[in-house]
Design an enzyme around this catalytic site. Sequence first.
Site, mmCIF file in Angstrom:
data_model
loop_
_atom_site.group_PDB
_atom_site.id
_atom_site.type_symbol
_atom_site.label_atom_id
_atom_site.label_comp_id
_atom_site.label_asym_id
_atom_site.label_seq_id
_atom_site.Cartn_x
_atom_site.Cartn_y
_atom_site.Cartn_z
ATOM 1 N N LYS A 11 6.121 0.660 -5.563
ATOM 2 C CA LYS A 11 6.005 1.787 -4.619
ATOM 3 C C LYS A 11 7.237 1.787 -3.699
ATOM 4 O O LYS A 11 8.317 1.451 -4.160
ATOM 5 C CB LYS A 11 4.674 1.700 -3.861
ATOM 6 C CG LYS A 11 3.508 1.506 -4.831
ATOM 7 C CD LYS A 11 2.152 1.695 -4.240
ATOM 8 C CE LYS A 11 1.114 1.508 -5.351
ATOM 9 N NZ LYS A 11 -0.236 1.768 -4.925
ATOM 10 N N HIS A 95 1.470 9.266 -11.003
ATOM 11 C CA HIS A 95 0.697 8.266 -10.246
ATOM 12 C C HIS A 95 -0.147 9.013 -9.210
ATOM 13 O O HIS A 95 0.261 10.060 -8.710
ATOM 14 C CB HIS A 95 1.653 7.286 -9.557
ATOM 15 C CG HIS A 95 0.940 6.173 -8.863
ATOM 16 N ND1 HIS A 95 0.400 6.326 -7.609
ATOM 17 C CD2 HIS A 95 0.623 4.919 -9.262
ATOM 18 C CE1 HIS A 95 -0.203 5.196 -7.266
ATOM 19 N NE2 HIS A 95 -0.083 4.327 -8.245
ATOM 20 N N GLU A 97 -0.602 8.705 -6.219
ATOM 21 C CA GLU A 97 0.086 9.041 -4.959
ATOM 22 C C GLU A 97 0.988 10.257 -5.144
ATOM 23 O O GLU A 97 1.167 11.054 -4.221
ATOM 24 C CB GLU A 97 0.869 7.812 -4.461
ATOM 25 C CG GLU A 97 -0.088 6.766 -3.899
ATOM 26 C CD GLU A 97 0.341 5.316 -4.103
ATOM 27 O OE1 GLU A 97 1.543 5.058 -4.275
ATOM 28 O OE2 GLU A 97 -0.552 4.436 -4.080
ATOM 29 N N GLU A 165 -6.203 4.557 -13.584
ATOM 30 C CA GLU A 165 -6.287 3.976 -12.251
ATOM 31 C C GLU A 165 -7.282 4.774 -11.415
ATOM 32 O O GLU A 165 -6.934 5.835 -10.879
ATOM 33 C CB GLU A 165 -4.915 4.024 -11.568
ATOM 34 C CG GLU A 165 -3.838 3.274 -12.308
ATOM 35 C CD GLU A 165 -2.661 2.964 -11.399
ATOM 36 O OE1 GLU A 165 -2.470 1.793 -11.077
ATOM 37 O OE2 GLU A 165 -1.954 3.894 -10.992
ATOM 38 N N GLY A 171 -5.106 -0.054 -4.083
ATOM 39 C CA GLY A 171 -4.720 -0.558 -2.765
ATOM 40 C C GLY A 171 -5.888 -0.794 -1.829
ATOM 41 O O GLY A 171 -5.692 -0.987 -0.632
ATOM 42 N N SER A 209 -6.151 -2.647 -7.735
ATOM 43 C CA SER A 209 -6.502 -3.943 -7.144
ATOM 44 C C SER A 209 -6.576 -5.089 -8.156
ATOM 45 O O SER A 209 -7.420 -5.971 -8.028
ATOM 46 C CB SER A 209 -7.805 -3.818 -6.347
ATOM 47 O OG SER A 209 -7.638 -2.895 -5.272
#
Length: 247
Positions: A11, A95, A97, A165, A171, A209
């Site tokens: 990241k 992703h 994000e 994911e 996270g 995670s």
Amino acid sequence: MIKFRCAGNWKLNKSIAETRNFAKILLAKIEISQQSHFTIYPPALVAGELATELAKSDVIWGGQNCYSQPSGAFTGENSAQTLKEMGASSCLIGHSERRAIFGEADSLLADKVKLVQALDLEAVLCIGETLEQRRAGKVKSVIESQLELGLAGVDWSKSFVVAYEPVWAIGTGEVATPQQVEEAHAFIREFLKHISPKGETTPIWYGGSVKPGNAKELSQIKNVNGFLIGGASLKVDDFVGIYQATL
Ligand code: PGA
């Protein structure tokens, strides 16, 4: 047999000096024969440093993102063509994000998959549901729609990976249960097989995670062919520890 990969998504972390240091320690800690099991996705601005450090190794590296066009009037974007020139062999696409913070839509992601594959880079399409979607019982429909739209122009003769994911596990320290992972990965495998015979051997990575302590159990789940690791990939010991737990 699909090669198990441990892919670190840094990241927006690590300076140039930290990047250099990480690569040197990583290469010192792992056997040459293990190098190709590791992949690193650094922030674009330290990619040159990482490429230099990894040049003589088999550790793979790639972009965290790229634009859907190789060049042009797209201020602030990164070129997949340049990533390739720098020695990248892979690129993350979509992703969570990128989807949530930067508003990237499935149609844009499909164009990125096409461009990345056209350049002979491995396209890693990231998918996964939010907690709200899981609670509403929409896991399969979200996965299906993200795959259908994101892979609209996929070239089955070129490399690509699906990274599952669940957004709520990224996270947060909250890892999906083995049953949740198994179900999602089985569903993805069936979907891929349904659209191409090559879907049988498409690597499917789990992310969310992953830590040295849960890596063994997660790696043993059917259709889990690798990990996409955020937080734990920032420390060499954890990153290597995760790989070792899969052996
Ligand atoms: P995490 O991130 O391992 O810190 O949960 C995973 C990812 O975002 O790829």
